[in-house]
Design a protein around this motif. Structure first.
Motif, short mmCIF file in Angstrom:
data_model
loop_
_atom_site.label_atom_id
_atom_site.label_comp_id
_atom_site.label_asym_id
_atom_site.label_seq_id
_atom_site.Cartn_x
_atom_site.Cartn_y
_atom_site.Cartn_z
N PRO A 159 0.80 -1.23 0.00
CA PRO A 159 0.00 0.00 0.00
C PRO A 159 0.83 1.29 0.00
N PHE A 160 2.17 1.17 -0.14
CA PHE A 160 3.03 2.33 0.03
C PHE A 160 3.52 2.94 -1.29
N GLY A 161 2.91 2.56 -2.40
CA GLY A 161 3.33 3.10 -3.69
C GLY A 161 3.15 4.61 -3.78
N GLU A 162 1.97 5.10 -3.41
CA GLU A 162 1.72 6.55 -3.47
C GLU A 162 2.65 7.31 -2.53
N LEU A 163 2.91 6.74 -1.36
CA LEU A 163 3.82 7.40 -0.42
C LEU A 163 5.23 7.48 -1.00
N THR A 164 5.67 6.42 -1.64
CA THR A 164 7.01 6.40 -2.24
C THR A 164 7.13 7.46 -3.33
N VAL A 165 6.11 7.56 -4.18
CA VAL A 165 6.12 8.59 -5.23
C VAL A 165 6.12 9.98 -4.61
N PHE A 166 5.30 10.18 -3.58
CA PHE A 166 5.25 11.47 -2.90
C PHE A 166 6.63 11.88 -2.38
N VAL A 167 7.33 10.93 -1.79
CA VAL A 167 8.63 11.23 -1.20
C VAL A 167 9.68 11.52 -2.28
N ALA A 201 1.80 11.69 -6.75
CA ALA A 201 1.16 10.52 -6.14
C ALA A 201 -0.27 10.34 -6.63
N ALA A 202 -0.94 11.44 -6.97
CA ALA A 202 -2.30 11.35 -7.49
C ALA A 202 -2.34 10.56 -8.79
N ALA A 203 -1.31 10.73 -9.62
CA ALA A 203 -1.27 9.97 -10.87
C ALA A 203 -1.18 8.47 -10.60
N LEU A 204 -0.36 8.08 -9.64
CA LEU A 204 -0.27 6.66 -9.30
C LEU A 204 -1.58 6.17 -8.69
N ALA A 205 -2.26 7.03 -7.94
CA ALA A 205 -3.55 6.65 -7.35
C ALA A 205 -4.56 6.31 -8.44
N VAL A 206 -4.53 7.05 -9.55
CA VAL A 206 -5.41 6.73 -10.69
C VAL A 206 -5.07 5.35 -11.23
N ASN A 207 -3.78 5.13 -11.43
CA ASN A 207 -3.30 3.85 -11.96
C ASN A 207 -3.76 2.68 -11.10
N TYR A 236 -7.36 10.09 -3.80
CA TYR A 236 -7.14 10.86 -5.02
C TYR A 236 -7.61 12.30 -4.83
N THR A 237 -8.78 12.47 -4.23
CA THR A 237 -9.30 13.82 -3.99
C THR A 237 -8.34 14.62 -3.12
N LEU A 238 -7.84 14.01 -2.06
CA LEU A 238 -6.89 14.68 -1.17
C LEU A 238 -5.63 15.09 -1.91
N LEU A 239 -5.04 14.15 -2.64
CA LEU A 239 -3.79 14.42 -3.34
C LEU A 239 -3.97 15.47 -4.43
N LEU A 240 -5.14 15.51 -5.03
CA LEU A 240 -5.39 16.44 -6.13
C LEU A 240 -5.64 17.86 -5.63
N GLN A 294 -0.78 15.93 -16.89
CA GLN A 294 -0.78 17.27 -17.48
C GLN A 294 -1.06 18.34 -16.43
N LEU A 295 -1.97 18.04 -15.50
CA LEU A 295 -2.27 19.01 -14.44
C LEU A 295 -1.03 19.28 -13.61
N GLU A 296 -0.28 18.25 -13.27
CA GLU A 296 0.94 18.46 -12.49
C GLU A 296 1.92 19.36 -13.23
N LEU A 297 2.10 19.11 -14.53
CA LEU A 297 3.05 19.90 -15.30
C LEU A 297 2.60 21.36 -15.40
N TRP A 298 1.30 21.59 -15.62
CA TRP A 298 0.79 22.95 -15.70
C TRP A 298 0.89 23.64 -14.33
N PHE A 299 0.62 22.92 -13.27
CA PHE A 299 0.75 23.47 -11.92
C PHE A 299 2.19 23.92 -11.70
N ALA A 300 3.15 23.06 -12.06
CA ALA A 300 4.56 23.38 -11.90
C ALA A 300 4.95 24.59 -12.75
#
Length: 314
Positions: A159-167, A201-207, A236-240, A294-300
């Motif tokens: 269950p730690f995939g999203e956490l790993t990506v976040f870090v 991490a939101a992208a991985l949550a979709v996956n 996903y809502t939280l991460l987004l 795309q949202l992440e890239l535009w946000f950045a």
């Protein structure tokens, strides 16, 4: 029906074994915003704070980040195939080059070694620039990339995939970029790292949400599998949305109203969240995944633009 048959039926060019298209399937270039965004934000915020930006060092950091993402994607392709992840025939995710026979496991593993060696060479150049802490960052990032779908207990099966990506695609990448380029880390950069990590991490949550039924069958205990679909939607809502809640804090710490620019994307994020929640099961989630990238890239990009504008008017 095989994926090649489906491609012919839909009028798409079939993927030839060993072709550039086959390697693109393994490398997954549409996921690269996850690597580009943190470097863009870390470099720009560091420049806005210190006025320092070494173009060569910034290019090396970006190249290393891209190579880490490529290693992760290829390791994911190979590891999934070796573990028989496609054996049930129930996957609705993007195709895998090795599982479909477009590339051999041996060739993709050779590609992983090559990308890892290139990343190591870049890392050693950055060590000479900034010192040994860069080596620790690089080694930890490479080990995480390989461990995501490698080893006896892959991170992707927990269950730690999203956490790993976040870090690693948030905290490590954003803070590391700022520190390597400026020798320090700003308060705004720290908050921005939380925001960028959450979107990655939101992208991985979709996956993982898309593949929840299949992952149960093959023994992958992702966050979505372990906690259920409702918790996955909440995650996903939280991460987004949390990144947008952090923008006023960044603007206050800046201080720069320009750092509020990504708020222009909030309506798009809300639409994306709605589409995620109401998305039919199956491949329709792939479009939600790409829109999250795309949202992440535009946000950045807007956050970086706001930082530059703030420096210009300061």
């Amino acid at each position: 029906m095989t994926l090649m048959d489906r491609a012919r039926r839909e009028g798409q060019a079939p993927v030839r074994s060993g072709s550039l298209a086959a390697w693109a399937v393994a490398v997954r270039p549409r996921s690269l915003p996850v690597a580009i965004s943190p470097v863009l934000v870390g470099a720009t915020l560091g420049f806005a704070r210190s006025g320092q930006l070494d173009g060569v060092a910034a290019a090396l950091v970006l190249a290393a980040a891209l190579l880490m993402q490529v290693v992760t994607n290829m390791q994911n392709d190979v590891g999934y195939t070796v573990r028989g992840g496609d054996s049930s025939g129930t996957r609705t995710g993007l195709p895998r080059a090795t599982a479909n026979g477009w590339l051999s496991v041996r060739h993709v593993r050779a590609g992983i070694v090559l990308a890892a060696l290139l990343a190591t060479a870049i890392g050693l150049a950055l060590v000479a620039w900034r010192g040994w802490p860069v080596l620790a960052i690089g080694v930890a990032s490479l080990l995480a990339a390989l461990a995501y779908m490698g080893g006896p207990r892959p991170i992707a099966y927990t269950p730690f995939g999203e956490l790993t990506v976040f870090v690693f695609f948030g905290l490590v990448a954003v803070l590391g970029t700022d520190w390597v380029l400026t020798g320090s880390v700003g308060a705004v950069t720290l908050v921005a790292a939380l925001a960028i990590g959450a979107l990655a991490a939101a992208a991985l949550a979709v996956n993982n949400h898309r593949d929840i039924a299949h992952d149960r069958l093959v023994g992958r205990c992702t966050f979505a599998v372990h906690f259920g679909e409702q918790a996955s939607r909440r995650l996903y809502t939280l991460l987004l949305l949390v990144p947008f809640a952090l923008l006023p804090l960044m603007a206050w710490l800046g201080p720069s109203a320009g750092l509020l620019l990504p708020l222009a994307l909030l309506p798009a994020a809300l639409r994306l969240r709605h589409d995620f929640v109401h998305c039919p099961r199956g491949t329709a989630f792939n479009e939600v995944l790409f829109r999250t990238f795309q949202l992440e890239l535009w946000f950045a990009a807007l956050l970086s633009l706001g930082a530059l504008l703030g420096r210009m008017v300061a």
